[in-house]
Enzyme design. Structure first.
Site, PDB file in Angstrom:
ATOM      1  N   GLY A  10       0.841  -1.202   0.000  1.00 22.94           N
ATOM      2  CA  GLY A  10       0.000   0.000   0.000  1.00 22.94           C
ATOM      3  C   GLY A  10       0.873   1.248   0.000  1.00 22.94           C
ATOM      4  O   GLY A  10       2.100   1.171   0.001  1.00 22.94           O
ATOM      5  N   GLN A  11       0.214   2.412   0.020  1.00 22.61           N
ATOM      6  CA  GLN A  11       0.968   3.678   0.055  1.00 22.61           C
ATOM      7  C   GLN A  11       1.919   3.691   1.247  1.00 22.61           C
ATOM      8  O   GLN A  11       3.109   3.964   1.125  1.00 22.61           O
ATOM      9  CB  GLN A  11       0.016   4.862   0.237  1.00 22.61           C
ATOM     10  CG  GLN A  11      -0.877   5.211  -0.897  1.00 22.61           C
ATOM     11  CD  GLN A  11      -1.446   6.617  -0.668  1.00 22.61           C
ATOM     12  OE1 GLN A  11      -0.832   7.603  -1.050  1.00 22.61           O
ATOM     13  NE2 GLN A  11      -2.596   6.709  -0.042  1.00 22.61           N
ATOM     14  N   ALA A  14      -5.107  -2.569   5.139  1.00 25.39           N
ATOM     15  CA  ALA A  14      -6.442  -2.068   5.487  1.00 25.39           C
ATOM     16  C   ALA A  14      -7.342  -2.119   4.266  1.00 25.39           C
ATOM     17  O   ALA A  14      -6.864  -2.084   3.129  1.00 25.39           O
ATOM     18  CB  ALA A  14      -6.360  -0.626   5.993  1.00 25.39           C
ATOM     19  N   THR A  34      -7.685   6.071  11.570  1.00 24.69           N
ATOM     20  CA  THR A  34      -8.160   7.208  10.782  1.00 24.69           C
ATOM     21  C   THR A  34      -9.028   8.177  11.585  1.00 24.69           C
ATOM     22  O   THR A  34      -9.674   7.773  12.564  1.00 24.69           O
ATOM     23  CB  THR A  34      -9.000   6.657   9.598  1.00 24.69           C
ATOM     24  OG1 THR A  34      -9.669   7.734   8.952  1.00 24.69           O
ATOM     25  CG2 THR A  34     -10.048   5.648  10.043  1.00 24.69           C
ATOM     26  N   ASP A  35      -9.087   9.406  11.118  1.00 21.12           N
ATOM     27  CA  ASP A  35     -10.008  10.394  11.686  1.00 21.12           C
ATOM     28  C   ASP A  35     -11.469  10.017  11.403  1.00 21.12           C
ATOM     29  O   ASP A  35     -12.374  10.594  12.001  1.00 21.12           O
ATOM     30  CB  ASP A  35      -9.733  11.773  11.077  1.00 21.12           C
ATOM     31  CG  ASP A  35      -9.918  11.738   9.567  1.00 21.12           C
ATOM     32  OD1 ASP A  35      -9.100  11.108   8.889  1.00 21.12           O
ATOM     33  OD2 ASP A  35     -10.924  12.303   9.079  1.00 21.12           O
ATOM     34  N   TYR A  91     -16.703   2.274   6.561  1.00 21.98           N
ATOM     35  CA  TYR A  91     -15.236   2.253   6.692  1.00 21.98           C
ATOM     36  C   TYR A  91     -14.831   2.748   8.079  1.00 21.98           C
ATOM     37  O   TYR A  91     -14.055   2.090   8.785  1.00 21.98           O
ATOM     38  CB  TYR A  91     -14.605   3.122   5.592  1.00 21.98           C
ATOM     39  CG  TYR A  91     -13.144   3.445   5.815  1.00 21.98           C
ATOM     40  CD1 TYR A  91     -12.153   2.481   5.615  1.00 21.98           C
ATOM     41  CD2 TYR A  91     -12.739   4.718   6.226  1.00 21.98           C
ATOM     42  CE1 TYR A  91     -10.806   2.779   5.821  1.00 21.98           C
ATOM     43  CE2 TYR A  91     -11.402   5.031   6.429  1.00 21.98           C
ATOM     44  CZ  TYR A  91     -10.441   4.064   6.229  1.00 21.98           C
ATOM     45  OH  TYR A  91      -9.116   4.365   6.434  1.00 21.98           O
ATOM     46  N   TRP A 138      -5.930  11.737   5.401  1.00 20.53           N
ATOM     47  CA  TRP A 138      -5.634  12.114   4.018  1.00 20.53           C
ATOM     48  C   TRP A 138      -4.225  11.668   3.582  1.00 20.53           C
ATOM     49  O   TRP A 138      -3.376  12.490   3.235  1.00 20.53           O
ATOM     50  CB  TRP A 138      -5.774  13.623   3.813  1.00 20.53           C
ATOM     51  CG  TRP A 138      -7.098  14.199   4.182  1.00 20.53           C
ATOM     52  CD1 TRP A 138      -8.169  13.565   4.739  1.00 20.53           C
ATOM     53  CD2 TRP A 138      -7.503  15.572   4.028  1.00 20.53           C
ATOM     54  NE1 TRP A 138      -9.209  14.454   4.929  1.00 20.53           N
ATOM     55  CE2 TRP A 138      -8.825  15.693   4.504  1.00 20.53           C
ATOM     56  CE3 TRP A 138      -6.853  16.715   3.541  1.00 20.53           C
ATOM     57  CZ2 TRP A 138      -9.517  16.900   4.499  1.00 20.53           C
ATOM     58  CZ3 TRP A 138      -7.551  17.921   3.545  1.00 20.53           C
ATOM     59  CH2 TRP A 138      -8.864  18.004   4.015  1.00 20.53           C
TER      60      TRP A 138
END
Ligand code: NAP
Length: 299
Positions: A10-11, A59, A100-101, A124, A149
């Protein structure tokens, strides 16, 4: 220090895979060779690698798709994470996990602190919250980094989409009423390495949830203007320029999943542990924009 890295394609996973060797010996697995929903395969890998740290960069991140695919989203973001926490606990390893937020509803007018009430407004977000809870309910040693983000040089992301659209269209419409900041995988990795250093030096940070974002505040609209402006300065041919990016509201761009209007995360807790200062989001993001633009220049 032996590290088992999951979701290494992933990123974030790619950046961690590139840099974690500075922290110890790394066994990195992409989904294609180790699916975290396969609990037996995870057990076998842990048995083989014997890690001191299990790091989960895997994820289910398709936010809109998750609305119709809750079973898979929960399998990856919650059930598999609970399994990792139990395994980490059973072998005395640390679990480092990312969240995550989107666990918040975005209704708070100021940045969220770690102890604020969660209230996800998407499948999600709910699945990621269930993953956090699956970890905190075990007695494992863990660090959970909530970020926002994520935009890096690898994979598909908002910055690459905006540059593609700006090379295909005369005008772009981008949401300006969702507030937050882009966070680079490089920054998340730098923070993770700092936390691992503390574990190695037997000065581990208190286990828990930490908000991990650069400093400052932005909007998707400003991020789009920033990357297009940067590409223009570097002579990337585009059909839309900064002035052609129109600000719109969330209400004007309906998506399958709702997103929080306020994605700002307070980082005081993290900064109290870190050995370096968090950068301003623009500096962090422009480093990523530089990498993306360099790639476009070589195409
Ligand atoms: N992206 C964001 O804007 C954002 C914002 C806030 C928080 N986060 C969190 O930050 C973390 C990293 O996100 P990211 O941007 O790096 O996401 P990403 O680019 O979508 O990477 C997720 C990786 O997980 C892998 N994966 C999915 N299901 C798997 C499974 N069952 N077993 C093993 N691997 C699996 C994917 O494999 P494939 O490559 O095969 O698909 C992908 O390589 C995640 O925890 C995410 O929730 C992300």
């Amino acid at each position: 220090m032996t590290i088992l890295l999951l979701g290494s394609n992933g990123q974030l996973g790619k950046e961690l895979a590139r840099q974690l060797c500075a922290a110890g010996s790394v066994a990195a697995f992409p989904r294609t060779s180790l699916d975290i929903t396969n609990h037996k395969a995870i057990q076998d890998a842990v048995h083989c690698v014997r890690p001191n740290i299990i790091m989960n960069a895997a994820a289910y991140t398709a936010v809109d798709k998750a609305e119709d695919d809750a079973v898979q989203a929960y399998a990856v973001n919650a059930d598999a994470v609970g399994n990792l926490a139990q395994i980490a606990q059973s072998i005395g390893a640390w679990l480092i996990h990312y969240s995550t937020d989107y666990v918040f509803d975005g209704a708070k007018p100021t940045p969220y602190v770690e102890t604020d009430r969660t209230n996800p407004i998407s499948v999600y977000g709910a699945s990621k919250l269930a993953g956090e809870e699956a970890i905190t309910q075990t007695n494992s040693q863990y660090l959970i980094f909530r970020t926002t983000w994520v935009i890096g040089k690898d994979g598909n992301n908002f910055a690459k989409t905006i540059l593609r659209l700006a090379s295909e269209r005369d005008r772009l419409k981008v949401i300006s009423d969702q507030l937050g900041v882009p966070t680079s995988p490089a920054l998340i990795t730098q923070v993770t390495l700092d936390a691992i250093d503390a574990i190695k030096n037997r000065t581990a940070w208190p286990q828990g949830i930490y908000h991990l974002v650069p400093q400052g505040r932005s909007s998707w609209h400003e991020v789009a203007q920033t990357v297009v402006g940067f590409a223009e300065q570097h002579d990337i041919p585009l059909t839309a320029s900064v002035k052609d990016i129109q600000a719109i509201t969330t209400a004007e761009h309906l998506t399958a999943a709702r997103r929080p209007l306020n994605s700002q995360l307070d980082t005081h807790k993290l900064r109290a542990q870190l050995s370096f200062n968090l950068p301003h989001w623009k500096d962090d993001f422009l480093a990523v924009a530089g990498e993306i633009v360099k790639e476009l220049q070589t195409v």
